[in-house]
Design an enzyme around this catalytic site. Structure first.
Site, mmCIF file in Angstrom:
data_model
loop_
_atom_site.group_PDB
_atom_site.id
_atom_site.type_symbol
_atom_site.label_atom_id
_atom_site.label_comp_id
_atom_site.label_asym_id
_atom_site.label_seq_id
_atom_site.Cartn_x
_atom_site.Cartn_y
_atom_site.Cartn_z
ATOM 1 C CG HIS A 157 48.343 37.912 37.575
ATOM 2 N ND1 HIS A 157 48.433 37.738 36.218
ATOM 3 C CD2 HIS A 157 47.020 37.879 37.861
ATOM 4 C CE1 HIS A 157 47.221 37.612 35.707
ATOM 5 N NE2 HIS A 157 46.346 37.686 36.687
ATOM 6 C CG ASP A 203 51.477 37.060 34.848
ATOM 7 O OD1 ASP A 203 51.584 36.404 35.904
ATOM 8 O OD2 ASP A 203 50.409 37.553 34.451
ATOM 9 N N GLY A 296 39.451 36.797 35.178
ATOM 10 C CA GLY A 296 39.077 35.414 35.480
ATOM 11 C C GLY A 296 39.612 34.445 34.439
ATOM 12 C CB SER A 298 44.454 35.504 34.766
ATOM 13 O OG SER A 298 44.641 36.827 34.411
ATOM 14 N N GLY A 299 45.771 33.031 33.223
ATOM 15 C CA GLY A 299 46.366 31.713 33.392
ATOM 16 C C GLY A 299 45.902 30.726 32.340
#
Ligand code: ARG
Length: 586
Positions: A157, A203, A296, A298-299
């Site tokens: 995403h 995701d 922030g 994320s990942g």
């Protein structure tokens, strides 16, 4: 010429006279705007020069290693270009150089059991050597996890509406003792083909780095799960990132970490409802709230340590979404890495010719004019259907490849121009009729898109990262079987690059300022496109240059003429710089 010099020196005021040209000066506010914009251009030029030199240095280092000539090095020698090819590095197993999942000594066991991101605990330096930051146009948007020398795993995403790899960069983990973090370019973005931006199902995305990390350096990969099972429910694992300190709160200035227990699929579903697809998502955290990842992050990684004589960190989750941050009853949701292990393996070991070349690969390649698609490395993909070396097919394949290269060039150029134009308009407060924004991002996902405000702000600001023409082939493209034959030419190449870029690399940081002192337009010289011939006096780091160019005198034509003027200024500075003698310090 003399009147002109006098004019520029301010001795002669522009004056209207019958039959004589009438000059006009651009006002100080415009000069200031030009200077501000010019300074940004200089900084971008310096970054790209530095990048080119660093890359050549790295290539040389790779080759030195190949030759077994690493005795006098200060950093560990990288894996050689021959075997394995850095761009096709496999999952870390026996073939991956260096062990995975090892934290730097001194940073282990410092995380207390209940450190928190929401509420805050800074991670000690070196604690998360696999954690990277993904930047879009220079702006950090997401975290990511180094899973092999050239591969970063992150959330799909993060790329919604911005999947152009030319615009992204990756900042690797910073070195010890204040060594700055290295920023590398992205070669390819591979989102999971079944990622669903509505449900955040699957995701996950892989990002291939243009330059692989050096084994033994500050950045090192985490371990990937070898089986598709996770540790038992209740295991306390670690999360880390630079994300928000609380929902809608400010970003963390330093890297933060926390420990969170894995929850059962049943608990997750009860807490988060039908949005939680247990087959590809797991949740972790405290039902009491208070400790969680946030926007922030994320990942970024959810890692659990694997005990044993030599404990290592294994990546079981990638930060994906949540309902608020640290809210009671709302644990954070992570993509289940273990169930994707086959997909990851497949992507990272795919041979380069099995997929379409990336824009980075095509822009780095200099077509030789020879219609031999098989030899033209990045084009091999297009000739895979050519039986034998059937001429017509090979020719067609090369044409296809060149066409794509052309599109890549346009894309890179468009972004540079957009950026320059946007910058010029912003600084000058000009708004020529048409809006020059890249295509809008698609409808935002249902929950917490990654810091949307930052993304949109960027989308309207264009990119600074793109626009360069890459001339250096990847480190894997050397001639010679032992990797030594190309050494001399690599050294030469590095020296040449250093000399070419010396004009900007040698300007001290604090003097990297472009200063437009005067722009004198000749009112009698209007061109068909509405621009006027002009003489420009400008300074770079205190060194003055004078050059001629074209300038518009109305808001719209002025905005249009500025990018070209800035580029001319750059050129003028470059040619005015004192030539560098061989042997000069860099
Ligand atoms: N979607 C967020 C991002 O893009 C990550 C949110 C994690 N939220 C949470 N409550 N755990 O950065």
């Amino acid at each position: 010429m003399l009147p002109l010099v006098l004019l520029l020196l301010g001795l002669l005021e522009p004056r209207p006279a019958q039959g004589l040209p009438l000059y006009t000066r651009l006002p100080p506010t415009t000069l200031q705007a030009l200077s501000a914009q010019g300074t940004r251009v200089l900084q971008a030029a310096r970054r790209s020069a530095q990048w080119a030199v660093n890359r050549a240095a790295l290539e040389l280092q790779h080759s030195l290693h190949e030759c077994g000539d690493c005795a006098n090095r200060t950093v560990a020698c990288p894996a050689g270009p021959g075997s394995p090819k850095p761009q096709a590095t496999l999952l870390q197993d026996a073939s991956e150089p260096g062990p995975c999942g090892k934290r730097h000594p001194g940073s282990v066991n410092v995380t207390r059991a209940h450190g928190r991101i929401v509420g805050g605990r800074a991670a000690p330096p070196g604690a998360w050597p696999w954690l990277v930051r993904l930047q879009l146009g220079g702006q950090p948007l997401c975290g990511g996890v180094l899973v092999a020398a050239a591969w970063v795993l992150t959330a799909a995403h993060c790329f919604a509406g911005a999947s152009n790899e030319l615009l992204w960069t990756v900042t690797l983990a910073a070195g010890h003792r204040g060594k700055p973090a290295e920023e590398v370019r992205v070669n390819r973005i591979v989102p999971h083909p079944e990622f669903d931006p509505q449900t955040f199902h699957n995701d996950l995305a892989l990002v291939q780095l243009w330059t692989p990390v050096i084994p033994g350096g500050a950045a090192r990969p985490v371990c990937l799960p070898q089986v598709s099972r996770e540790p038992p429910v209740g295991t306390t694992c670690a999360i880390a990132g630079w994300g928000a300190l609380f929902e809608d709160g400010p970003e963390a200035a330093v890297l933060r970490e926390a420990r969170v227990p894995l929850l059962s699929a049943h608990t997750c579903q009860r807490a988060l409802g039908a949005g939680l697809h247990a087959s590809t998502m797991l949740c972790a955290g405290y039902l009491a709230g208070g400790i969680d990842s946030c926007q922030g992050d994320s990942g970024g990684p959810l890692t659990c340590s694997e005990p044993g004589p030599s404990p290592r960190e294994v990546l079981y989750g990638v930060t994906s979404w949540g309902d608020g941050c640290g809210e009671p009853g709302k644990p954070g949701v992570y993509t289940r890495v273990a169930v994707f292990k086959d997909w990851l393996q497949e992507q990272m070991s795919a041979s380069p010719s099995s997929r379409e070349p990336s824009c980075m690969e095509l822009l780095a390649w200099e077509p030789s004019g020879e219609p031999r698609a098989d030899a033209a490395q990045p084009c091999a993909f297009y000739s895979r259907l050519c039986p034998g070396s059937e001429r017509a097919c090979v020719h067609l394949a090369l044409q296809q490849c060149l066409q794509r290269r052309g599109r890549c060039e346009l894309r890179a150029l468009a972004h540079t121009l957009l950026d320059l134009l946007r910058g010029a308009q912003d600084v000058l407060g000009l708004h020529p009729g048409r809006r020059l924004a890249p295509p809008a991002s698609p409808a935002p996902p249902p929950r917490e898109p990654p810091r949307r405000a930052a993304r949109e702000q960027w989308l309207h600001a264009g990119s600074r990262a793109a626009g360069m023409r890459l001339r250096n082939p990847g480190p894997e493209r050397h001639e010679g079987k032992d990797g030594c034959s190309g050494l001399a030419s690599l050294k030469q190449k590095l020296a040449k690059l250093e000399a070419t870029h010396a004009w900007i690399l040698r300007v001290p940081e604090e003097r990297l300022v472009m200063d437009f002192q005067e722009v004198l337009a000749d009112l009698g010289s209007k061109t068909l496109s509405g621009l006027f011939r002009a003489w420009v006096r400008a300074g770079l780091g205190g060194h003055p240059v004078v050059f001629g160019g074209l300038v518009g005198l109305e808001p719209e034509t002025l905005a249009r003429s500025l990018p070209r003027l800035l580029l001319q200024a750059l050129r003028a500075f470059r040619s005015a710089a004192p030539a560098r003698r061989p042997g000069d310090p860099g």
